[in-house]
Design a protein around this motif. Structure first.
Motif, PDB file in Angstrom:
ATOM      1  N   PHE A 266       0.786  -1.229   0.000  1.00 25.45           N
ATOM      2  CA  PHE A 266       0.000   0.000   0.000  1.00 25.45           C
ATOM      3  C   PHE A 266       0.820   1.282   0.000  1.00 25.45           C
ATOM      4  O   PHE A 266       0.244   2.364  -0.079  1.00 25.45           O
ATOM      5  N   GLN A 267       2.146   1.192   0.061  1.00 25.22           N
ATOM      6  CA  GLN A 267       2.922   2.404  -0.107  1.00 25.22           C
ATOM      7  C   GLN A 267       2.744   2.900  -1.550  1.00 25.22           C
ATOM      8  O   GLN A 267       2.525   2.108  -2.470  1.00 25.22           O
ATOM      9  N   ASN A 268       2.784   4.212  -1.716  1.00 25.98           N
ATOM     10  CA  ASN A 268       2.560   4.822  -3.031  1.00 25.98           C
ATOM     11  C   ASN A 268       1.215   4.379  -3.612  1.00 25.98           C
ATOM     12  O   ASN A 268       1.054   4.236  -4.822  1.00 25.98           O
ATOM     13  N   ALA A 269       0.241   4.139  -2.721  1.00 25.60           N
ATOM     14  CA  ALA A 269      -1.098   3.697  -3.119  1.00 25.60           C
ATOM     15  C   ALA A 269      -1.055   2.458  -4.012  1.00 25.60           C
ATOM     16  O   ALA A 269      -1.844   2.303  -4.945  1.00 25.60           O
ATOM     17  N   GLY A 270      -0.104   1.569  -3.710  1.00 25.82           N
ATOM     18  CA  GLY A 270      -0.024   0.308  -4.439  1.00 25.82           C
ATOM     19  C   GLY A 270       0.590   0.399  -5.813  1.00 25.82           C
ATOM     20  O   GLY A 270       0.609  -0.589  -6.548  1.00 25.82           O
ATOM     21  N   GLN A 271       1.118   1.554  -6.164  1.00 25.09           N
ATOM     22  CA  GLN A 271       1.662   1.758  -7.520  1.00 25.09           C
ATOM     23  C   GLN A 271       3.164   1.487  -7.515  1.00 25.09           C
ATOM     24  O   GLN A 271       3.986   2.388  -7.583  1.00 25.09           O
ATOM     25  N   SER A 272       3.505   0.206  -7.433  1.00 28.47           N
ATOM     26  CA  SER A 272       4.893  -0.238  -7.398  1.00 28.47           C
ATOM     27  C   SER A 272       5.014  -1.558  -8.122  1.00 28.47           C
ATOM     28  O   SER A 272       4.244  -2.489  -7.872  1.00 28.47           O
ATOM     29  N   ALA A 273       5.988  -1.646  -9.028  1.00 27.74           N
ATOM     30  CA  ALA A 273       6.167  -2.875  -9.797  1.00 27.74           C
ATOM     31  C   ALA A 273       6.712  -4.013  -8.949  1.00 27.74           C
ATOM     32  O   ALA A 273       6.566  -5.178  -9.313  1.00 27.74           O
ATOM     33  N   ALA A 274       7.352  -3.698  -7.820  1.00 32.34           N
ATOM     34  CA  ALA A 274       7.963  -4.738  -6.993  1.00 32.34           C
ATOM     35  C   ALA A 274       7.080  -5.175  -5.831  1.00 32.34           C
ATOM     36  O   ALA A 274       7.448  -6.076  -5.079  1.00 32.34           O
ATOM     37  N   ALA A 275       5.918  -4.567  -5.656  1.00 33.78           N
ATOM     38  CA  ALA A 275       5.050  -4.889  -4.523  1.00 33.78           C
ATOM     39  C   ALA A 275       4.391  -6.259  -4.711  1.00 33.78           C
ATOM     40  O   ALA A 275       4.178  -6.710  -5.837  1.00 33.78           O
ATOM     41  N   PRO A 276       4.045  -6.945  -3.611  1.00 37.49           N
ATOM     42  CA  PRO A 276       3.239  -8.167  -3.734  1.00 37.49           C
ATOM     43  C   PRO A 276       1.916  -7.832  -4.423  1.00 37.49           C
ATOM     44  O   PRO A 276       1.242  -6.882  -4.040  1.00 37.49           O
ATOM     45  N   ASP A 277       1.575  -8.599  -5.441  1.00 44.66           N
ATOM     46  CA  ASP A 277       0.359  -8.309  -6.204  1.00 44.66           C
ATOM     47  C   ASP A 277      -0.826  -9.133  -5.722  1.00 44.66           C
ATOM     48  O   ASP A 277      -1.969  -8.735  -5.901  1.00 44.66           O
ATOM     49  N   TYR A 278      -0.548 -10.273  -5.132  1.00 38.14           N
ATOM     50  CA  TYR A 278      -1.606 -11.091  -4.541  1.00 38.14           C
ATOM     51  C   TYR A 278      -0.975 -12.032  -3.521  1.00 38.14           C
ATOM     52  O   TYR A 278       0.222 -12.308  -3.566  1.00 38.14           O
ATOM     53  N   VAL A 279      -1.800 -12.488  -2.579  1.00 40.33           N
ATOM     54  CA  VAL A 279      -1.339 -13.401  -1.527  1.00 40.33           C
ATOM     55  C   VAL A 279      -1.922 -14.786  -1.764  1.00 40.33           C
ATOM     56  O   VAL A 279      -3.118 -14.935  -2.038  1.00 40.33           O
ATOM     57  N   LEU A 280      -1.044 -15.772  -1.682  1.00 37.81           N
ATOM     58  CA  LEU A 280      -1.475 -17.167  -1.630  1.00 37.81           C
ATOM     59  C   LEU A 280      -1.304 -17.601  -0.180  1.00 37.81           C
ATOM     60  O   LEU A 280      -0.186 -17.783   0.298  1.00 37.81           O
ATOM     61  N   CYS A 281      -2.401 -17.713   0.523  1.00 32.82           N
ATOM     62  CA  CYS A 281      -2.355 -17.946   1.964  1.00 32.82           C
ATOM     63  C   CYS A 281      -2.727 -19.394   2.286  1.00 32.82           C
ATOM     64  O   CYS A 281      -3.736 -19.910   1.787  1.00 32.82           O
ATOM     65  N   HIS A 282      -1.916 -20.035   3.102  1.00 26.98           N
ATOM     66  CA  HIS A 282      -2.261 -21.375   3.576  1.00 26.98           C
ATOM     67  C   HIS A 282      -3.598 -21.291   4.314  1.00 26.98           C
ATOM     68  O   HIS A 282      -3.844 -20.367   5.100  1.00 26.98           O
ATOM     69  N   ALA A 283      -4.461 -22.260   4.074  1.00 24.05           N
ATOM     70  CA  ALA A 283      -5.821 -22.226   4.632  1.00 24.05           C
ATOM     71  C   ALA A 283      -5.832 -22.078   6.147  1.00 24.05           C
ATOM     72  O   ALA A 283      -6.705 -21.409   6.711  1.00 24.05           O
ATOM     73  N   GLU A 284      -4.836 -22.663   6.818  1.00 21.08           N
ATOM     74  CA  GLU A 284      -4.802 -22.598   8.277  1.00 21.08           C
ATOM     75  C   GLU A 284      -4.426 -21.207   8.797  1.00 21.08           C
ATOM     76  O   GLU A 284      -4.624 -20.909   9.980  1.00 21.08           O
ATOM     77  N   ALA A 285      -3.876 -20.351   7.924  1.00 20.34           N
ATOM     78  CA  ALA A 285      -3.418 -19.033   8.370  1.00 20.34           C
ATOM     79  C   ALA A 285      -4.312 -17.906   7.882  1.00 20.34           C
ATOM     80  O   ALA A 285      -4.092 -16.746   8.250  1.00 20.34           O
ATOM     81  N   GLN A 286      -5.331 -18.200   7.074  1.00 16.10           N
ATOM     82  CA  GLN A 286      -6.094 -17.135   6.425  1.00 16.10           C
ATOM     83  C   GLN A 286      -6.784 -16.208   7.423  1.00 16.10           C
ATOM     84  O   GLN A 286      -6.700 -14.983   7.315  1.00 16.10           O
ATOM     85  N   VAL A 287      -7.484 -16.760   8.408  1.00 11.16           N
ATOM     86  CA  VAL A 287      -8.224 -15.925   9.359  1.00 11.16           C
ATOM     87  C   VAL A 287      -7.266 -15.047  10.144  1.00 11.16           C
ATOM     88  O   VAL A 287      -7.502 -13.836  10.329  1.00 11.16           O
ATOM     89  N   ARG A 288      -6.155 -15.621  10.609  1.00  9.70           N
ATOM     90  CA  ARG A 288      -5.170 -14.849  11.376  1.00  9.70           C
ATOM     91  C   ARG A 288      -4.540 -13.755  10.513  1.00  9.70           C
ATOM     92  O   ARG A 288      -4.340 -12.619  10.978  1.00  9.70           O
ATOM     93  N   LEU A 289      -4.227 -14.081   9.257  1.00  8.65           N
ATOM     94  CA  LEU A 289      -3.598 -13.089   8.382  1.00  8.65           C
ATOM     95  C   LEU A 289      -4.545 -11.952   8.087  1.00  8.65           C
ATOM     96  O   LEU A 289      -4.147 -10.775   8.121  1.00  8.65           O
ATOM     97  N   LEU A 290      -5.796 -12.266   7.795  1.00 16.49           N
ATOM     98  CA  LEU A 290      -6.769 -11.213   7.471  1.00 16.49           C
ATOM     99  C   LEU A 290      -6.942 -10.254   8.651  1.00 16.49           C
ATOM    100  O   LEU A 290      -6.984  -9.028   8.472  1.00 16.49           O
ATOM    101  N   GLN A 291      -7.014 -10.810   9.847  1.00 11.76           N
ATOM    102  CA  GLN A 291      -7.163  -9.970  11.023  1.00 11.76           C
ATOM    103  C   GLN A 291      -5.912  -9.117  11.250  1.00 11.76           C
ATOM    104  O   GLN A 291      -6.003  -7.923  11.570  1.00 11.76           O
ATOM    105  N   ALA A 292      -4.736  -9.698  11.042  1.00 11.77           N
ATOM    106  CA  ALA A 292      -3.487  -8.954  11.227  1.00 11.77           C
ATOM    107  C   ALA A 292      -3.331  -7.859  10.176  1.00 11.77           C
ATOM    108  O   ALA A 292      -2.845  -6.757  10.476  1.00 11.77           O
ATOM    109  N   LEU A 293      -3.748  -8.133   8.948  1.00  8.17           N
ATOM    110  CA  LEU A 293      -3.698  -7.110   7.903  1.00  8.17           C
ATOM    111  C   LEU A 293      -4.660  -5.962   8.232  1.00  8.17           C
ATOM    112  O   LEU A 293      -4.327  -4.786   8.042  1.00  8.17           O
TER     113      LEU A 293
END
Length: 501
Positions: A266-293
């Protein structure tokens, strides 16, 4: 004196209105480029850049320009991208200064001939690789980081002894005009030029024949540049971006991972070629990751990111509309989703229930949206990444070294980073560039010097072993061939006697 704070949203919106009402971008025609190219070629032929002292003076002047006009760069990037002062200084100005200072400190070593290993056959000779400048090079910068994407390649081109024509993106036109105004005041006016031209003019400009073209931008424009360069056999470096995957394993520090992913996305409002473009999240970590984000975004930008001095805007209406349209047709909004067309504002957004076929998964996002997809294990994540085009970056967050090793070894990308994001693209000691659909070539530090140099092989032979080398001369005799055949069998063990030719 303390540095001025980042401009408030109100001040930025007033600047946006002034831009719409009165500011213009004075573009140069290819005719102007022809004149600049002519002057640069004359300067190169005169050998103005050959001396180490000249190159050092130009690099030092570049550092001085950034220091003396920090506030001007902060203002220009605020007007173009609503970029916070912190992001401008850290990700643009300091990055370029570090590159220039690194080149200054290492230039003498880089310019020295590199002697290769000798063997018995070359013990009386000199074998070396000499780095010589290519000539006049074209550097085309992208709008997302318009200072560093123009000036970091410029550092390498100067260090290697080239003349340079810089073409900053007209999308970030305040920064482009600032570079056009400042560079002639600090760098040699015959060797270094700034060309204000639009992306549509690039093929015609490249047709003018440069000795190298360094391009950062999207794949469509990069393809046109490569095709134009091919007509004149001009070598190119392309940094094109792509959809960078980020795998989050069930065994990781989720809170730290969320902070680092959110910062990078989200730095530079997401306008970066090197930024993560999508997350592949292990199913066991999805709820924890979403809350932490969610917690990270609240901490970074507050309850209303629109009022935050730390959050940017879309660069123009075209990019705003493109990202907004993808947002409305992909997944389910878990966090954010608010938009304001007048300010080109899109809130930091997390998407869940995203399908691989959704529009947001079909192109690079270049906006403040992070799709989160669920995978069952690391095998599924690797399979997902490998069936898509090779990205500029692959990221993984895991405390399991085997998982990290598998992602690094079983996927192909321009760069790789474990347990952080973007930093590998900023380090002066690491080459950075794409592979496959994400580009070709690399830069930063010594890699930039090598990109803009021709590594010439040089052999300085002695005439004192003619009693051996006579074997290669006609008339060809079977006895001489037998000796040469015998010598070639020795070479597999000792490098050697076959080189008597």
């Amino acid at each position: 004196m303390s540095a001025p704070p980042s401009p408030s949203p109100t001040r930025w919106f007033k600047a946006l209105r002034r831009t719409r009402l009165g500011d213009t971008f004075l573009k140069a025609s290819p005719v102007v480029c022809t004149e600049q190219l002519k002057r640069a070629r004359a300067a190169f032929q005169a050998g103005r850049m050959a001396m180490e002292s000249f190159r050092l003076a130009q690099l030092e002047a570049l550092v001085r320009m950034l220091a003396e006009h920090e506030c001007d760069f902060v203002d220009a990037l605020c007007r173009d991208l609503h970029k916070p002062r912190f992001e401008t200084v850290v990700s643009e100005l300091i990055l370029v200064k570090n590159e220039a200072l690194y080149a200054i400190n290492n230039l003498s070593k880089w310019m020295e001939p590199q002697h290769v290993e000798r063997n018995l056959a070359t013990s009386l000779d000199e074998c070396m690789v000499v780095s010589e400048p290519l000539g006049v090079v074209l550097v085309v910068g992208a709008w997302c980081s318009p200072v560093q994407l123009c000036l970091v390649p410029l550092v390498g081109a100067i260090a290697a002894g080239n003349c340079v024509i810089i073409n900053p993106s007209d999308t970030s036109f305040h920064t482009a005009e600032l570079l056009h105004r400042l560079i002639p005041s600090y760098l040699d006016n015959e060797c270094y030029h700034v060309l204000l031209a639009s992306a549509s003019d690039l093929p015609e400009i490249v047709d003018l024949k440069f000795d190298h073209v360094f391009f950062t931008g999207n794949s469509a424009d990069g393809s046109k540049v490569a095709q134009a360069a091919a007509r004149t056999l001009t070598p190119v470096s392309l940094v094109l971006g792509g959809k960078n995957p980020c795998y989050v394993d069930q065994h990781c520090d989720v809170s730290t991972a969320a902070r680092r992913i959110a910062w990078a996305r989200f730095q530079n409002a997401g306008q970066s070629a090197a930024a993560p473009d999508y997350v592949l999240c292990h199913a066991e970590a999805q709820v924890r990751l979403l809350q932490a984000l969610r917690c990270s975004l609240l901490h970074f930008y507050g309850a209303d990111p629109r009022e935050s001095r730390s959050f940017g805007r879309m660069v123009n209406a075209e990019n705003f509309n493109r990202v907004r349209d993808m947002l409305g047709k992909s997944g389910k909004v878990a966090v954010g989703g608010q938009v304001n067309e007048a300010e080109k504002y899109i809130a930091p957004t997390l998407l869940t229930d995203v399908e691989e076929t959704d529009p947001i998964m079909q192109q690079e996002i270049f906006g403040p949206i992070l799709p989160i997809l669920t995978v069952r294990n690391v095998d599924e994540a690797i399979s997902f990444i490998c069936r898509r085009e090779k990205p500029l970056c692959v990221y993984v967050y895991s405390s399991n070294r085997k998982v990290i090793s598998r992602l690094m070894e079983e996927t192909s990308s321009g760069s790789f980073c474990a347990n952080d994001s973007i930093l590998q693209s900023l380090m002066v000691v690491l080459p950075f560039g794409g592979v496959g659909a994400s580009g070709m070539g690399a830069y930063h530090g010594r890699s930039s010097f090598d990109t803009f140099s021709h590594r010439k092989s040089c052999l300085l032979r002695s005439t004192r072993i003619e009693c051996v080398t006579y074997l290669r001369y006609p008339p060809y005799e079977d006895r001489n061939l037998s000796l040469m055949t015998w010598a070639s069998t020795l070479s597999s063990k000792s490098q050697g006697w076959c080189q008597i030719l």
